[in-house]
Motif scaffolding. Sequence first.
Motif, PDB file in Angstrom:
ATOM      1  N   SER A  49       0.863  -0.872  -0.427  1.00  7.93           N
ATOM      2  CA  SER A  49       0.113  -0.456  -0.332  1.00  7.93           C
ATOM      3  C   SER A  49       0.953   1.083  -0.137  1.00  7.93           C
ATOM      4  CB  SER A  49      -0.982  -0.426   0.806  1.00  7.93           C
ATOM      5  OG  SER A  49      -0.366  -0.167   2.719  1.00  7.93           O
ATOM      6  N   ALA A  50       0.264   2.383  -0.688  1.00 13.46           N
ATOM      7  CA  ALA A  50       0.583   3.498  -0.376  1.00 13.46           C
ATOM      8  C   ALA A  50       1.260   4.056   1.031  1.00 13.46           C
ATOM      9  CB  ALA A  50       0.599   4.653  -0.593  1.00 13.46           C
ATOM     10  N   PRO A  51       2.514   4.919   1.232  1.00  9.02           N
ATOM     11  CA  PRO A  51       2.921   4.951   2.128  1.00  9.02           C
ATOM     12  C   PRO A  51       2.052   6.552   3.015  1.00  9.02           C
ATOM     13  CG  PRO A  51       4.042   5.677   1.351  1.00  9.02           C
ATOM     14  CD  PRO A  51       3.601   4.979   0.100  1.00  9.02           C
ATOM     15  N   SER A  52       1.753   6.029   4.616  1.00  4.76           N
ATOM     16  CA  SER A  52       0.802   7.023   5.867  1.00  4.76           C
ATOM     17  C   SER A  52       2.022   8.581   5.305  1.00  4.76           C
ATOM     18  CB  SER A  52       0.231   6.587   6.788  1.00  4.76           C
ATOM     19  OG  SER A  52      -0.327   5.262   6.759  1.00  4.76           O
ATOM     20  N   ILE A  53       1.073   9.827   4.702  1.00  5.01           N
ATOM     21  CA  ILE A  53       2.060  10.766   4.926  1.00  5.01           C
ATOM     22  C   ILE A  53       1.991  11.695   6.003  1.00  5.01           C
ATOM     23  CG2 ILE A  53       2.585  12.582   3.393  1.00  5.01           C
ATOM     24  CD1 ILE A  53       2.313  10.911   0.944  1.00  5.01           C
ATOM     25  N   LEU A  54       2.333  12.411   6.584  1.00  5.05           N
ATOM     26  CA  LEU A  54       1.767  13.271   7.892  1.00  5.05           C
ATOM     27  C   LEU A  54       2.854  14.696   7.684  1.00  5.05           C
ATOM     28  CD1 LEU A  54       1.851  10.814   9.286  1.00  5.05           C
ATOM     29  CD2 LEU A  54       3.165  11.785  11.225  1.00  5.05           C
ATOM     30  N   SER A  55       1.432  15.008   7.181  1.00  6.28           N
ATOM     31  CA  SER A  55       1.307  16.572   6.617  1.00  6.28           C
ATOM     32  C   SER A  55       2.049  17.239   6.903  1.00  6.28           C
ATOM     33  CB  SER A  55       0.733  18.086   5.279  1.00  6.28           C
ATOM     34  OG  SER A  55      -0.024  17.697   6.816  1.00  6.28           O
ATOM     35  N   ALA A  56       3.179  18.754   6.533  1.00  2.00           N
ATOM     36  CA  ALA A  56       3.784  19.555   7.117  1.00  2.00           C
ATOM     37  C   ALA A  56       3.178  20.345   7.690  1.00  2.00           C
ATOM     38  CB  ALA A  56       4.494  20.555   6.112  1.00  2.00           C
ATOM     39  N   ASP A  57       2.218  20.797   7.927  1.00  2.00           N
ATOM     40  CA  ASP A  57       1.219  21.467   8.938  1.00  2.00           C
ATOM     41  C   ASP A  57       1.115  20.871  10.251  1.00  2.00           C
ATOM     42  OD1 ASP A  57      -0.258  20.396   7.257  1.00  2.00           O
ATOM     43  OD2 ASP A  57      -2.272  21.520   7.226  1.00  2.00           O
ATOM     44  N   LEU A  58       1.157  19.285  10.185  1.00  2.00           N
ATOM     45  CA  LEU A  58       1.170  18.676  10.752  1.00  2.00           C
ATOM     46  C   LEU A  58       1.699  17.939  12.494  1.00  2.00           C
ATOM     47  CD1 LEU A  58      -1.814  16.617  11.894  1.00  2.00           C
ATOM     48  CD2 LEU A  58      -0.378  14.997  11.055  1.00  2.00           C
ATOM     49  N   HIS A  59       1.080  18.363  13.501  1.00  2.00           N
ATOM     50  CA  HIS A  59       2.439  18.210  14.419  1.00  2.00           C
ATOM     51  C   HIS A  59       1.556  18.007  15.668  1.00  2.00           C
ATOM     52  CE1 HIS A  59       4.973  21.242  18.100  1.00  2.00           C
ATOM     53  NE2 HIS A  59       4.276  19.419  18.182  1.00  2.00           N
ATOM     54  N   VAL A  60       2.555  16.170  15.832  1.00  2.00           N
ATOM     55  CA  VAL A  60       2.313  15.027  16.808  1.00  2.00           C
ATOM     56  C   VAL A  60       2.704  15.136  17.650  1.00  2.00           C
ATOM     57  CG1 VAL A  60       1.356  12.477  16.331  1.00  2.00           C
ATOM     58  CG2 VAL A  60       0.923  13.611  14.330  1.00  2.00           C
TER      59      VAL A  60
END
Length: 167
Positions: A49-60
């Motif tokens: 499957s395609a990788p999960s992407i955490l975008s640049a505007d996301l802070h975890v």
Amino acid sequence: MFSKTRVTETRPSNSPAPAGASAAPDQPLPERPTPEAAATPAAAPKPRSAPSILSADLHVTGNLKTQGDVQIEGIVEGDIRAHQLTIGESATIKGEIVADDVVVHGRVVGRLRGLKVRLTASARVEGDIIHKTIAIESGAHFEGSVQRQDDPLSNGITKKLAPPSSE
């Protein structure tokens, strides 16, 4: 090139039948596999499957754990465990990373454990790297120690040699 057989031609009963012809006219011909059945093998591997992407505007804030692939472009404050991890140029990770395959383009503050670790020219790593294989491109910034282990993913503490005996 092509051969033509005559269907209406009678053969003597003692002559052999041509290849592919059935012995008796009332017997059904053997079934041929359909093109769909031939195209799908019995044990086809699962497609990745395609990788999960955490975008640049996301802070975890917290730990991430997956058996899949992850691409991080944002900020993660916590530990990450994944199969394949790509840390983008705009990403910052503050925590421990454990993955089979790690590619660092961005910033990591903390320990990094991986079978294959690659620091690209834009990488900034502050922490220890425990790996099986490593590649560090020219221009990468790295502060810490590097240690090779056959099984860097094990949770065990790094073994140290016993001090020499004073006998």
